[in-house]
Motif scaffolding. Sequence first.
Motif, mmCIF file in Angstrom:
data_model
loop_
_atom_site.group_PDB
_atom_site.id
_atom_site.type_symbol
_atom_site.label_atom_id
_atom_site.label_comp_id
_atom_site.label_asym_id
_atom_site.label_seq_id
_atom_site.Cartn_x
_atom_site.Cartn_y
_atom_site.Cartn_z
ATOM 1 N N CYS A 9 0.852 -1.194 0.000
ATOM 2 C CA CYS A 9 0.000 0.000 0.000
ATOM 3 C C CYS A 9 0.883 1.238 0.000
ATOM 4 O O CYS A 9 1.763 1.381 0.855
ATOM 5 C CB CYS A 9 -0.906 0.035 1.217
ATOM 6 S SG CYS A 9 -2.197 -1.222 1.208
ATOM 7 N N CYS A 11 0.756 5.115 0.464
ATOM 8 C CA CYS A 11 -0.112 6.153 1.011
ATOM 9 C C CYS A 11 0.591 7.506 0.907
ATOM 10 O O CYS A 11 1.699 7.667 1.427
ATOM 11 C CB CYS A 11 -0.455 5.850 2.464
ATOM 12 S SG CYS A 11 -1.308 4.273 2.691
ATOM 13 N N CYS A 33 -6.158 -1.139 2.685
ATOM 14 C CA CYS A 33 -5.570 -0.258 3.696
ATOM 15 C C CYS A 33 -5.866 -0.726 5.123
ATOM 16 O O CYS A 33 -4.992 -0.723 5.974
ATOM 17 C CB CYS A 33 -6.095 1.154 3.460
ATOM 18 S SG CYS A 33 -5.617 2.364 4.705
ATOM 19 N N VAL A 37 -2.148 -1.334 6.619
ATOM 20 C CA VAL A 37 -1.556 -0.157 7.268
ATOM 21 C C VAL A 37 -1.615 -0.327 8.777
ATOM 22 O O VAL A 37 -2.669 -0.216 9.399
ATOM 23 C CB VAL A 37 -2.276 1.138 6.820
ATOM 24 C CG1 VAL A 37 -1.716 2.342 7.557
ATOM 25 C CG2 VAL A 37 -2.151 1.317 5.315
ATOM 26 N N CYS A 51 -7.512 6.134 4.064
ATOM 27 C CA CYS A 51 -7.467 4.895 3.282
ATOM 28 C C CYS A 51 -7.899 5.111 1.833
ATOM 29 O O CYS A 51 -7.421 4.419 0.940
ATOM 30 C CB CYS A 51 -8.307 3.812 3.945
ATOM 31 S SG CYS A 51 -7.451 3.024 5.331
ATOM 32 N N CYS A 54 -4.837 5.871 -0.205
ATOM 33 C CA CYS A 54 -3.824 4.816 -0.347
ATOM 34 C C CYS A 54 -4.137 3.926 -1.553
ATOM 35 O O CYS A 54 -5.287 3.588 -1.804
ATOM 36 C CB CYS A 54 -3.775 3.952 0.908
ATOM 37 S SG CYS A 54 -3.266 4.851 2.376
ATOM 38 N N CYS A 56 -3.410 0.255 -2.938
ATOM 39 C CA CYS A 56 -2.920 -1.056 -2.521
ATOM 40 C C CYS A 56 -2.922 -2.021 -3.702
ATOM 41 O O CYS A 56 -3.885 -2.074 -4.468
ATOM 42 C CB CYS A 56 -3.792 -1.615 -1.397
ATOM 43 S SG CYS A 56 -3.753 -0.609 0.107
#
Length: 75
Positions: A9, A11, A33, A37, A51, A54, A56
């Motif tokens: 991920c 971010c 996320c 995370v 999220c 982010c 992923c």
Amino acid sequence: SSEDIRCKCICPPYRNISGHIYNKNVSQKDCNCLHVVEPMPVPGNDVEAYCLLCECKYEERSTTTIKVIAGLVLG
């Protein structure tokens, strides 16, 4: 030694938090996320907004094949 599967991920910066890359060995269905995370850098009410930023990706690779090819190239 690296695992053959992972979730990555990426971010970006959010408010006063710098950007970060998170890697975790999870199943493809848990590659998001909320599962990757850790620790979550934002308080509970900001988690959803953080999220959404982010990105992923689930990745599979064969470390055995990578090692063999690297051995052939270096050998």
